[in-house]
Every structure is written in structure tokens, then in C-alpha cells.
Scaffold this motif. Structure first.
Motif, PDB file in Angstrom:
ATOM      1  N   ARG A 111     -21.739  19.987   7.635  1.00 21.36           N
ATOM      2  CA  ARG A 111     -22.021  21.426   7.469  1.00 21.36           C
ATOM      3  C   ARG A 111     -22.896  21.693   8.787  1.00 21.36           C
ATOM      4  O   ARG A 111     -23.735  21.076   9.421  1.00 21.36           O
ATOM      5  CB  ARG A 111     -23.036  21.512   6.374  1.00 21.36           C
ATOM      6  N   THR A 112     -22.762  22.943   9.260  1.00 27.96           N
ATOM      7  CA  THR A 112     -23.347  23.412  10.408  1.00 27.96           C
ATOM      8  C   THR A 112     -24.340  24.681   9.897  1.00 27.96           C
ATOM      9  O   THR A 112     -24.192  25.019   8.936  1.00 27.96           O
ATOM     10  CB  THR A 112     -22.460  24.156  11.426  1.00 27.96           C
ATOM     11  N   SER A 113     -25.261  24.740  10.641  1.00 31.35           N
ATOM     12  CA  SER A 113     -26.407  25.638  10.250  1.00 31.35           C
ATOM     13  C   SER A 113     -25.915  26.939  11.194  1.00 31.35           C
ATOM     14  O   SER A 113     -26.072  27.030  12.484  1.00 31.35           O
ATOM     15  CB  SER A 113     -27.808  25.198  10.718  1.00 31.35           C
ATOM     16  N   ASP A 115     -27.134  30.719  12.202  1.00 31.26           N
ATOM     17  CA  ASP A 115     -28.106  31.841  12.266  1.00 31.26           C
ATOM     18  C   ASP A 115     -27.647  33.115  11.889  1.00 31.26           C
ATOM     19  O   ASP A 115     -27.511  33.999  12.725  1.00 31.26           O
ATOM     20  CB  ASP A 115     -28.823  31.838  13.522  1.00 31.26           C
ATOM     21  N   ASN A 130     -26.315  27.027  14.983  1.00 35.46           N
ATOM     22  CA  ASN A 130     -27.667  26.352  15.569  1.00 35.46           C
ATOM     23  C   ASN A 130     -27.398  24.957  15.526  1.00 35.46           C
ATOM     24  O   ASN A 130     -28.257  24.107  16.400  1.00 35.46           O
ATOM     25  CB  ASN A 130     -28.908  26.997  14.507  1.00 35.46           C
ATOM     26  N   ASN A 133     -26.219  20.550  10.198  1.00 35.89           N
ATOM     27  CA  ASN A 133     -27.109  20.880   8.948  1.00 35.89           C
ATOM     28  C   ASN A 133     -27.196  19.665   8.000  1.00 35.89           C
ATOM     29  O   ASN A 133     -28.084  19.871   7.064  1.00 35.89           O
ATOM     30  CB  ASN A 133     -26.902  22.316   8.254  1.00 35.89           C
ATOM     31  N   THR A 136     -23.025  17.312   3.026  1.00 33.65           N
ATOM     32  CA  THR A 136     -22.784  17.497   1.368  1.00 33.65           C
ATOM     33  C   THR A 136     -21.664  16.742   0.827  1.00 33.65           C
ATOM     34  O   THR A 136     -20.562  17.016   1.369  1.00 33.65           O
ATOM     35  CB  THR A 136     -22.557  18.876   1.379  1.00 33.65           C
ATOM     36  N   LYS A 147     -27.407  16.122  -0.436  1.00 33.48           N
ATOM     37  CA  LYS A 147     -27.184  16.746   1.170  1.00 33.48           C
ATOM     38  C   LYS A 147     -28.005  15.357   1.999  1.00 33.48           C
ATOM     39  O   LYS A 147     -28.950  15.101   1.618  1.00 33.48           O
ATOM     40  CB  LYS A 147     -28.071  17.996   1.530  1.00 33.48           C
TER      41      LYS A 147
END
Length: 173
Positions: A111-113, A115, A130, A133, A136, A147
Motif C-alpha cells: 500500500r501507498t500513502s 495525501d 507520500n 504505507n 496488508t 498491516k
């Protein structure tokens, strides 16, 4: 007419002339096009910088996934299993089932974060990534215990090991 009335008319005429004159800063009679162009250029520059940053982050995550698949496959092949990638998801399945298009699987996703979205000077929105992340595992998406920050942490998880063990037994019995 009185002197006062003449002054009022002269001021009104002057104001109307100001409104009707073309300005020298790229504007027109009603709108300043150069401001619009400047906002659009600034937005395009900012969008390009954000897209470049997004691509760099996505490339790092892509390389991490490739390394993790190589690491997984070193051990999975000896168990008759195989790691398959689709986008940012990894599925572990039987080599035999993968060849025939059926898959008993253990799945997890990188997963990526994000914004949310950044509003640019021209009023448009653009997505900003961002960074990484976490990984998962597909058991219970609402459970934060599923996670992980790395493949090593995922591989040491009891639920992951149980899923992998069950898959191994199904494939090899």
C-alpha cells in the motif's frame, strides 16, 4: 450646470475611461489573461513536480516488490509454491495450479500513502503519493494486526504462517 456637477461628471467620465482602457500587463478590458496564464503555468509546473515525485516513490515500491518476490520464490519453489504479482498485489499459489489457471492462494498487497489530493493554482486537483504505507494481508481488512512494514515482519506473523502452511498441505497432499 454648476461647478460641482461638472466635477462629478468629469470624475465619472474619468472612471469610465479607466474601465474601458486596455491595461499594459496582458489584461483586457474585463479580464487579466496574464494572471490566468500565470496560474495555469504554475499549476502545470507543480503538477509535473508532484507527478515526478509520485513516479519516484512508485518506482521504489516496484523495486521493493520485485526484491520481495525473488526472496519469497527462493523458499516457495522448494514447497511447490510460487509468488505471482498483479499490480501491487502478491498472490502465493501452487506452481501446478498457476499453470492451469486455478489458484488456491494467500494474498497480500503493498500500500501507498496518498495525501488525498492537492488543489493547484488553476483550481484542478492532483493525487500526491507520500510513500510506502505497509503491506496488508487479506484476512480482515479492518484489523490493524494485518498491516506490516516489511516482508520479514509479514512472514513472521502467525496468521500468514498458518495460511502458508495450509496452502502447502493442500498442494502437497
Amino acid at each position: 450646470m454648476t461647478e460641482n456637477q461638472n466635477e462629478i461628471i468629469a470624475r465619472l467620465v474619468a472612471e469610465f475611461e479607466k474601465m474601458n482602457n486596455v491595461t499594459t500587463n496582458g489584461g483586457g478590458k474585463l479580464f487579466n489573461k496574464s494572471v490566468f496564464d500565470e496560474n495555469k503555468n504554475l499549476a502545470n509546473k507543480m503538477r509535473a513536480e508532484i507527478e515526478l515525485s509520485n513516479k519516484a516513490i512508485e518506482k521504489e515500491i516496484d523495486e521493493m516488490i520485485k526484491r520481495d518476490i525473488d526472496t519469497l520464490d527462493e523458499e516457495l519453489f522448494t514447497m511447490g509454491l510460487y509468488a505471482v504479482r498483479k499490480d501491487n498485489n502478491i498472490t502465493i499459489t501452487s506452481i501446478r495450479e498457476f499453470q492451469y489457471g486455478r489458484m488456491t492462494m494467500t494474498r497480500f498487497a503493498y500500500r501507498t500513502s496518498i495525501d488525498n489530493y492537492v488543489r493547484l493554482s488553476d483550481g484542478t486537483l492532483t493525487k500526491k503519493v507520500n510513500g510506502f504505507n505497509g503491506i496488508t494481508m487479506y484476512l480482515d481488512s479492518g484489523n490493524s494486526e494485518n498491516k506490516f512494514v516489511s516482508l520479514v515482519e509479514l512472514a513472521s506473523n502467525k496468521n500468514f504462517q498458518k495460511q502458508l502452511q495450509d496452502l502447502y498441505y493442500r498442494v502437497n497432499n
